[in-house]
Enzyme design. Structure first.
Site, PDB file in Angstrom:
ATOM      1  N   GLU A 166       0.806  -1.230   0.000  1.00 45.79           N
ATOM      2  CA  GLU A 166       0.000   0.000   0.000  1.00 45.79           C
ATOM      3  C   GLU A 166       0.836   1.276   0.000  1.00 45.79           C
ATOM      4  OE1 GLU A 166      -3.107  -0.171   2.955  1.00 45.79           O
ATOM      5  OE2 GLU A 166      -4.175  -1.705   1.837  1.00 45.79           O
ATOM      6  N   GLU A 371      -5.417  -8.892   0.189  1.00 42.96           N
ATOM      7  CA  GLU A 371      -6.194  -8.622   1.398  1.00 42.96           C
ATOM      8  C   GLU A 371      -7.646  -8.411   1.003  1.00 42.96           C
ATOM      9  OE1 GLU A 371      -4.792  -5.399   3.937  1.00 42.96           O
ATOM     10  OE2 GLU A 371      -2.712  -5.944   3.553  1.00 42.96           O
TER      11      GLU A 371
HETATM   12  C1  BGP Z   1      -4.607  -2.425   5.064  1.00 45.23           C
HETATM   13  C2  BGP Z   1      -3.279  -2.833   5.612  1.00 45.23           C
HETATM   14  C3  BGP Z   1      -3.324  -3.887   6.659  1.00 45.23           C
HETATM   15  C4  BGP Z   1      -4.539  -3.824   7.564  1.00 45.23           C
HETATM   16  C5  BGP Z   1      -5.807  -3.560   6.805  1.00 45.23           C
HETATM   17  C6  BGP Z   1      -7.015  -3.326   7.678  1.00 45.23           C
HETATM   18  O1  BGP Z   1      -4.559  -1.074   4.722  1.00 45.23           O
HETATM   19  O2  BGP Z   1      -2.427  -3.273   4.574  1.00 45.23           O
HETATM   20  O3  BGP Z   1      -2.102  -3.860   7.340  1.00 45.23           O
HETATM   21  O4  BGP Z   1      -4.339  -3.031   8.653  1.00 45.23           O
HETATM   22  O5  BGP Z   1      -5.675  -2.471   5.943  1.00 45.23           O
HETATM   23  O6  BGP Z   1      -6.975  -2.039   8.207  1.00 45.23           O
HETATM   24  P1  BGP Z   1      -7.482  -1.691   9.652  1.00 45.23           P
HETATM   25  O7  BGP Z   1      -6.701  -2.564  10.580  1.00 45.23           O
HETATM   26  O8  BGP Z   1      -7.211  -0.249   9.851  1.00 45.23           O
HETATM   27  O9  BGP Z   1      -8.928  -1.993   9.665  1.00 45.23           O
END
Ligand code: BGP
Length: 471
Positions: A166, A371
């Site tokens: 990201e 993800e």
């Molecule tokens: C993405 C990241 C992850 C994870 C996910 C969920 O942006 O790559 O590391 O954190 O989001 O985000 P959050 O934990 O803020 O809900």
């Protein structure tokens, strides 16, 4: 388009789940690990820090056994740069190297393909202190040297590499870059300089990867999702197109084609954000595109036009975490057709199919979903179960759309849910859980860290066993 023939997932489809080092490992200062920008970040006192996380560093074998029971074909994890090079460069920390050797061997023993993120947010604080980190050109070679060490050490067993997680978020979040102070405008300018260096570093690393004779797949993991127009007014349609460009497409245009598109150049120039470049940078990127794209998808956004005005002059940005409005470009509005999670993330499975189509049409590279998941307040019941049926519903609808995208002809070769087990959420601590496996701890009460299979664990196990036929 509706489809008549709904083909199956291919036999080699990589069903998986993901985590990241700082969110899952804990052992923040153990066995020689150096500090990252995450470790020194100003704490939100209402949520936990990452020092113990899910204690995976100490329970790795138990966790991999659970992955095997779940039936994972691939496990996406990230390497903590500061476990390998505590200062970001210089001396290697053998204990850190050993940990990932053990993890990779354990995965392979269980028949699980490792998918390694080289750098997932936890940039070495040492490099920020030495020369300002990503804002300096020196960062390029340190990233490349770190990646080279990983390729030499683990490249015999790891076939899939993600370069930067990201980047499109990192460059807009000052703490991820190690920036302090509150001059938001200057931070944005520096962010685009950092962005350019990350692109050069990625291209050099991909060039190196090929020159070492390694034949796996390598590419970035981007946060990429459709931006819908709020209405059919052409101004809103234009706002959605521009938002796609400045949030998402600018980055893959650089990675894949070595191009700052003209409208993006104008956007940067108008705001005095244009980064310094060296001759040959763009050519280097063009010659060394990724061989796959990793995509992180959670929600879509909907925007309307947001004209420049006296109140909102050019350069004005309304920040939540990432810009919610940019004058002269777009303003995010609620999409009345979509439900949202407890954190306001609008749930849009069809948006995933659209996203995959868009990526395919623009870049024509194999895609892996790195993800996708639903953050929720899960409850551990007295009988020891976690009834996360909302998560099952979310994942089911998204996987259906992956199948439809495959039918559209998009080359999707894997799907990693976020996350394998509960980890510390980036901004919401242990309140916002995503895992198939519950980790018995709260924000401040570490309890016993017991691993408990949620309802979604058994559901995903069947999805994998049936290769996506039984959803
Ligand atoms: C993405 C990241 C992850 C994870 C996910 C969920 O942006 O790559 O590391 O954190 O989001 O985000 P959050 O934990 O803020 O809900």
């Amino acid at each position: 388009m509706e489809v008549k023939h709904n083909e199956s997932f291919g036999s080699g489809f990589l069903w998986g789940a993901a985590t990241s080092s700082f969110q899952v490992e804990g052992a923040q200062k153990e066995d020689g690990k150096g500090l990252s920008v995450i470790d020194v970040m100003k704490k939100n006192p209402n949520i936990t820090d990452f020092s113990v996380a899910s204690d995976h560093y100490h329970r790795m074998e138990e966790d991999v056994a659970l992955m095997a029971e779940l039936g994972l074909k691939v496990y996406r994890f990230s390497i903590a740069w500061t476990r390998i090079f505590p200062e970001g460069n210089g001396e290697v920390n053998q204990k850190g190297v050993d940990f990932y050797n053990r993890l990779i061997d354990e995965l392979i023993k269980q028949g699980i393909e490792p998918l390694v993120t080289i750098y997932h947010f936890d940039y070495p604080q040492g490099l920020v202190e030495q020369y300002g980190g990503w804002m300096s050109r020196e960062s390029v070679d340190d990233y490349k040297n770190y990646a080279e060490f990983l390729f030499k050490t683990y490249g015999d067993r790891v076939k899939y590499w993600l370069t930067v997680n990201e980047q499109d978020h990192v460059v807009r979040i000052p703490s991820r870059l190690g920036l302090t102070g509150d001059d938001r405008y200057e931070q944005m300018r520096l962010g685009y300089q950092a962005n350019h260096h990350m692109c050069v570093a990625t291209a050099k690393t991909i060039e190196l990867y090929h020159s070492m004779g390694l034949s796996g797949k390598i590419g970035p993991a981007v946060s990429y999702s459709m931006v819908h127009p709020a209405t059919s007014a052409p101004e809103d349609v234009l706002a959605s197109k521009d938002a796609m460009l400045i949030k998402h497409n600018y980055l893959l245009d650089l990675h894949c084609y070595g191009v700052y598109s003209k409208p993006f150049q104008k956007y940067l120039e108008d705001r005095q954000f244009t980064p310094k470049m060296e001759d040959g940078d763009l050519e280097l990127m063009k010659q060394n595109p990724p061989t796959m794209i990793g995509v992180n998808y959670y929600f879509s956004e909907t925007v309307q036009a947001f004209p420049v005005s006296e109140k909102y002059p050019l350069g004005y940005q309304k920040e939540a975490l990432l810009a919610e409005a940019e004058s002269g470009v777009f303003e995010v509005v609620k999409n009345e057709k979509l439900q949202a999670t407890d954190w306001g993330w609008e749930i849009d499975p069809v948006g995933l199919r659209l996203t995959l189509r868009e990526l395919h049409e623009r870049y024509q590279l194999p895609i892996i979903i790195t993800e996708n998941g639903m953050g929720a307040y899960d409850k551990l019941e007295d009988d020891g179960s976690v009834k996360d049926d909302y998560r099952i519903a979310y994942l089911k609808e998204h996987i259906k759309q992956v199948k439809l995208a495959l039918n559209d002809g998009v080359d999707v070769f894997g799907y990693c849910a976020w996350t394998f087990m509960d980890v510390v959420s980036g901004r919401n601590g242990m309140d916002k859980r995503y895992g198939f496996v519950y980790v018995n701890r709260e924000n401040f009460d570490l309890k016993d860290m017991r691993r408990i299979k949620k309802n979604s664990f058994y559901w995903y196990q069947e999805v994998i066993q049936s290769n996506g036929e039984k959803l």
